[in-house]
Design a protein around this motif. Structure first.
Motif, PDB file in Angstrom:
ATOM      1  N   ARG A   7       0.739  -1.340  -0.001  1.00  0.00           N
ATOM      2  CA  ARG A   7       0.084   0.070  -0.130  1.00  0.00           C
ATOM      3  C   ARG A   7       0.682   1.132  -0.067  1.00  0.00           C
ATOM      4  O   ARG A   7       0.273   2.354   0.188  1.00  0.00           O
ATOM      5  CB  ARG A   7      -0.841  -0.052   1.127  1.00  0.00           C
ATOM      6  N   GLU A   8       2.194   0.914   0.104  1.00  0.00           N
ATOM      7  CA  GLU A   8       3.005   2.319  -0.002  1.00  0.00           C
ATOM      8  C   GLU A   8       3.678   2.772  -1.469  1.00  0.00           C
ATOM      9  O   GLU A   8       4.180   1.614  -2.296  1.00  0.00           O
ATOM     10  CB  GLU A   8       3.701   2.295   1.296  1.00  0.00           C
ATOM     11  N   ILE A   9       4.115   3.879  -1.199  1.00  0.00           N
ATOM     12  CA  ILE A   9       5.177   4.346  -2.193  1.00  0.00           C
ATOM     13  C   ILE A   9       6.260   5.074  -1.547  1.00  0.00           C
ATOM     14  O   ILE A   9       5.743   5.860  -0.739  1.00  0.00           O
ATOM     15  CB  ILE A   9       4.572   5.548  -3.208  1.00  0.00           C
ATOM     16  N   VAL A  10       7.597   4.714  -1.780  1.00  0.00           N
ATOM     17  CA  VAL A  10       8.662   5.455  -1.355  1.00  0.00           C
ATOM     18  C   VAL A  10       9.522   5.904  -2.368  1.00  0.00           C
ATOM     19  O   VAL A  10       9.933   5.501  -3.366  1.00  0.00           O
ATOM     20  CB  VAL A  10       9.520   4.324  -0.419  1.00  0.00           C
ATOM     21  N   VAL A  11       9.971   7.328  -2.054  1.00  0.00           N
ATOM     22  CA  VAL A  11      10.610   8.069  -3.100  1.00  0.00           C
ATOM     23  C   VAL A  11      12.020   8.692  -2.251  1.00  0.00           C
ATOM     24  O   VAL A  11      11.408   9.539  -1.371  1.00  0.00           O
ATOM     25  CB  VAL A  11       9.879   9.082  -3.874  1.00  0.00           C
ATOM     26  N   THR A  12      12.955   8.603  -2.843  1.00  0.00           N
ATOM     27  CA  THR A  12      14.121   9.413  -2.069  1.00  0.00           C
ATOM     28  C   THR A  12      14.800  10.286  -2.931  1.00  0.00           C
ATOM     29  O   THR A  12      14.817  10.131  -4.109  1.00  0.00           O
ATOM     30  CB  THR A  12      15.144   8.333  -1.428  1.00  0.00           C
ATOM     31  N   HIS A  13      15.591  11.219  -2.448  1.00  0.00           N
ATOM     32  CA  HIS A  13      15.954  12.258  -3.276  1.00  0.00           C
ATOM     33  C   HIS A  13      17.271  13.008  -2.529  1.00  0.00           C
ATOM     34  O   HIS A  13      16.704  13.276  -1.042  1.00  0.00           O
ATOM     35  CB  HIS A  13      15.484  13.406  -3.973  1.00  0.00           C
ATOM     36  N   GLU A  14      18.570  12.988  -2.806  1.00  0.00           N
ATOM     37  CA  GLU A  14      19.415  13.792  -1.887  1.00  0.00           C
ATOM     38  C   GLU A  14      19.385  15.282  -2.599  1.00  0.00           C
ATOM     39  O   GLU A  14      19.450  15.467  -3.594  1.00  0.00           O
ATOM     40  CB  GLU A  14      20.868  13.121  -2.166  1.00  0.00           C
ATOM     41  N   ILE A  15      19.824  16.022  -1.468  1.00  0.00           N
ATOM     42  CA  ILE A  15      19.779  17.491  -1.801  1.00  0.00           C
ATOM     43  C   ILE A  15      20.935  18.043  -1.108  1.00  0.00           C
ATOM     44  O   ILE A  15      21.228  17.838  -0.082  1.00  0.00           O
ATOM     45  CB  ILE A  15      18.457  18.160  -1.205  1.00  0.00           C
ATOM     46  N   ASP A  16      21.642  19.047  -2.019  1.00  0.00           N
ATOM     47  CA  ASP A  16      22.990  19.621  -1.515  1.00  0.00           C
ATOM     48  C   ASP A  16      22.801  20.766  -0.570  1.00  0.00           C
ATOM     49  O   ASP A  16      22.958  21.858  -0.899  1.00  0.00           O
ATOM     50  CB  ASP A  16      23.663  20.153  -2.688  1.00  0.00           C
ATOM     51  N   ALA A  17      22.167  20.345   0.540  1.00  0.00           N
ATOM     52  CA  ALA A  17      21.833  21.414   1.741  1.00  0.00           C
ATOM     53  C   ALA A  17      21.755  20.547   2.869  1.00  0.00           C
ATOM     54  O   ALA A  17      21.368  19.483   2.849  1.00  0.00           O
ATOM     55  CB  ALA A  17      20.643  22.124   1.491  1.00  0.00           C
ATOM     56  N   PRO A  18      22.016  21.225   4.060  1.00  0.00           N
ATOM     57  CA  PRO A  18      21.817  20.495   5.264  1.00  0.00           C
ATOM     58  C   PRO A  18      20.146  20.258   5.666  1.00  0.00           C
ATOM     59  O   PRO A  18      19.479  21.018   5.238  1.00  0.00           O
ATOM     60  CB  PRO A  18      22.277  21.520   6.248  1.00  0.00           C
ATOM     61  N   PRO A  19      20.056  19.341   6.628  1.00  0.00           N
ATOM     62  CA  PRO A  19      18.530  18.989   6.995  1.00  0.00           C
ATOM     63  C   PRO A  19      17.647  20.315   7.286  1.00  0.00           C
ATOM     64  O   PRO A  19      16.652  20.295   6.876  1.00  0.00           O
ATOM     65  CB  PRO A  19      18.801  17.945   8.090  1.00  0.00           C
ATOM     66  N   ALA A  20      18.172  21.044   8.099  1.00  0.00           N
ATOM     67  CA  ALA A  20      17.616  22.258   8.857  1.00  0.00           C
ATOM     68  C   ALA A  20      17.081  23.167   7.471  1.00  0.00           C
ATOM     69  O   ALA A  20      16.057  23.751   7.666  1.00  0.00           O
ATOM     70  CB  ALA A  20      18.371  23.277   9.621  1.00  0.00           C
ATOM     71  N   LEU A  21      17.817  23.389   6.431  1.00  0.00           N
ATOM     72  CA  LEU A  21      17.411  24.059   5.368  1.00  0.00           C
ATOM     73  C   LEU A  21      16.411  23.580   4.529  1.00  0.00           C
ATOM     74  O   LEU A  21      15.279  24.033   4.055  1.00  0.00           O
ATOM     75  CB  LEU A  21      18.684  24.633   4.576  1.00  0.00           C
ATOM     76  N   VAL A  22      16.474  22.229   4.558  1.00  0.00           N
ATOM     77  CA  VAL A  22      15.585  21.394   3.495  1.00  0.00           C
ATOM     78  C   VAL A  22      14.125  21.318   4.328  1.00  0.00           C
ATOM     79  O   VAL A  22      13.195  21.829   3.850  1.00  0.00           O
ATOM     80  CB  VAL A  22      15.983  20.124   3.298  1.00  0.00           C
ATOM     81  N   PHE A  23      14.361  21.185   5.654  1.00  0.00           N
ATOM     82  CA  PHE A  23      13.143  21.288   6.687  1.00  0.00           C
ATOM     83  C   PHE A  23      12.208  22.533   6.417  1.00  0.00           C
ATOM     84  O   PHE A  23      11.000  22.502   6.370  1.00  0.00           O
ATOM     85  CB  PHE A  23      13.493  20.762   7.770  1.00  0.00           C
ATOM     86  N   GLU A  24      12.899  23.642   6.698  1.00  0.00           N
ATOM     87  CA  GLU A  24      12.689  24.885   6.537  1.00  0.00           C
ATOM     88  C   GLU A  24      11.710  25.121   5.281  1.00  0.00           C
ATOM     89  O   GLU A  24      10.620  25.942   5.277  1.00  0.00           O
ATOM     90  CB  GLU A  24      13.668  25.933   6.494  1.00  0.00           C
ATOM     91  N   ALA A  25      12.011  24.341   4.073  1.00  0.00           N
ATOM     92  CA  ALA A  25      11.365  24.768   2.883  1.00  0.00           C
ATOM     93  C   ALA A  25       9.863  24.262   2.984  1.00  0.00           C
ATOM     94  O   ALA A  25       9.000  24.519   2.046  1.00  0.00           O
ATOM     95  CB  ALA A  25      11.911  24.139   1.857  1.00  0.00           C
ATOM     96  N   PHE A  26       9.624  23.507   3.937  1.00  0.00           N
ATOM     97  CA  PHE A  26       8.377  22.727   4.348  1.00  0.00           C
ATOM     98  C   PHE A  26       7.142  23.676   5.255  1.00  0.00           C
ATOM     99  O   PHE A  26       6.183  23.511   5.391  1.00  0.00           O
ATOM    100  CB  PHE A  26       8.263  21.524   4.840  1.00  0.00           C
ATOM    101  N   THR A  27       7.994  24.576   6.075  1.00  0.00           N
ATOM    102  CA  THR A  27       7.262  25.302   6.899  1.00  0.00           C
ATOM    103  C   THR A  27       6.798  26.616   6.813  1.00  0.00           C
ATOM    104  O   THR A  27       6.181  27.129   7.325  1.00  0.00           O
ATOM    105  CB  THR A  27       8.445  25.363   8.255  1.00  0.00           C
ATOM    106  N   ASP A  28       7.171  27.158   5.574  1.00  0.00           N
ATOM    107  CA  ASP A  28       6.492  28.612   5.193  1.00  0.00           C
ATOM    108  C   ASP A  28       5.664  28.247   3.846  1.00  0.00           C
ATOM    109  O   ASP A  28       6.510  27.862   2.787  1.00  0.00           O
ATOM    110  CB  ASP A  28       7.781  29.453   4.941  1.00  0.00           C
ATOM    111  N   VAL A  29       4.868  28.794   3.719  1.00  0.00           N
ATOM    112  CA  VAL A  29       3.795  28.671   2.656  1.00  0.00           C
ATOM    113  C   VAL A  29       4.452  29.392   1.238  1.00  0.00           C
ATOM    114  O   VAL A  29       4.427  29.135   0.138  1.00  0.00           O
ATOM    115  CB  VAL A  29       2.418  29.236   2.666  1.00  0.00           C
ATOM    116  N   ARG A  30       5.304  30.327   1.719  1.00  0.00           N
ATOM    117  CA  ARG A  30       5.799  31.272   0.509  1.00  0.00           C
ATOM    118  C   ARG A  30       6.984  30.284  -0.065  1.00  0.00           C
ATOM    119  O   ARG A  30       7.155  30.502  -1.358  1.00  0.00           O
ATOM    120  CB  ARG A  30       6.702  32.303   0.901  1.00  0.00           C
TER     121      ARG A  30
END
Length: 159
Positions: A7-30
């Motif tokens: 019942r699941e789909i798993v997708v991964t991707h590596e991003i050239d940035a630290p987790p805090a920066l990537v996480f922040e992109a999810f926290t602000d609607v802008r």
């Protein structure tokens, strides 16, 4: 094999940035409105409340002009490690699925893992076959990576 594997789909991707920066992109609607969705899609937000129990009500616009209503309820927010949401077409959608985003440090990069678990195998298969969910997930994470790496996303430096 987990009890949800069919019942699941798993997708991964590596991003050239630290987790805090990537996480922040999810926290602000802008930020979300600039990268969220597959290639060619745009997003219009009706309401956004980033907190556990809060909701994000938005419309995704496909490149062919089709409009896709979306609704997310934030279930778990653990900065900068994990976000879990319920994701459907509308509030209390019986076909809503659970999405978990994990942000794993890999040196100075981040491996983001998106795991969607659907209520049934039929709904999972429909998401894959009718809506291209695997490719769409890969494209969405690719857009996030491009958005962050291009420098259009800025995190304030600590004082």
């Amino acid at each position: 094999m987990t009890d949800t594997a069919d019942r699941e789909i798993v997708v991964t991707h590596e991003i050239d940035a630290p987790p805090a920066l990537v996480f922040e992109a999810f926290t602000d609607v802008r930020h979300l409105s600039r990268w969220f969705g597959p290639d060619g899609f745009t997003t219009t937000t009706k309401s956004f409340d980033f907190r556990v129990g809060g909701e994000w009500d938005f419309m995704m616009h496909g490149p062919d002009g089709t409009h896709y209503p979306n609704w997310i309820r934030w279930r778990e927010i653990d900065p900068p490690k994990r976000i879990m949401v319920d994701h459907g077409s509308f509030r209390d959608d019986p076909d809503a699925f659970e999405s978990t985003f994990t942000f794993e440090p890999v040196g100075d990069r981040t491996r983001i893992v998106l795991r969607n678990v659907f209520p049934t195998k039929v709904l999972r298969d429909q998401a894959v076959e009718k809506f291209g969910a695997i490719e769409g997930g890969q494209q969405t994470l690719g857009r996030l990576a491009n958005y962050i790496v291009a420098g259009t996303h800025h995190q304030e430096e600590p004082q």
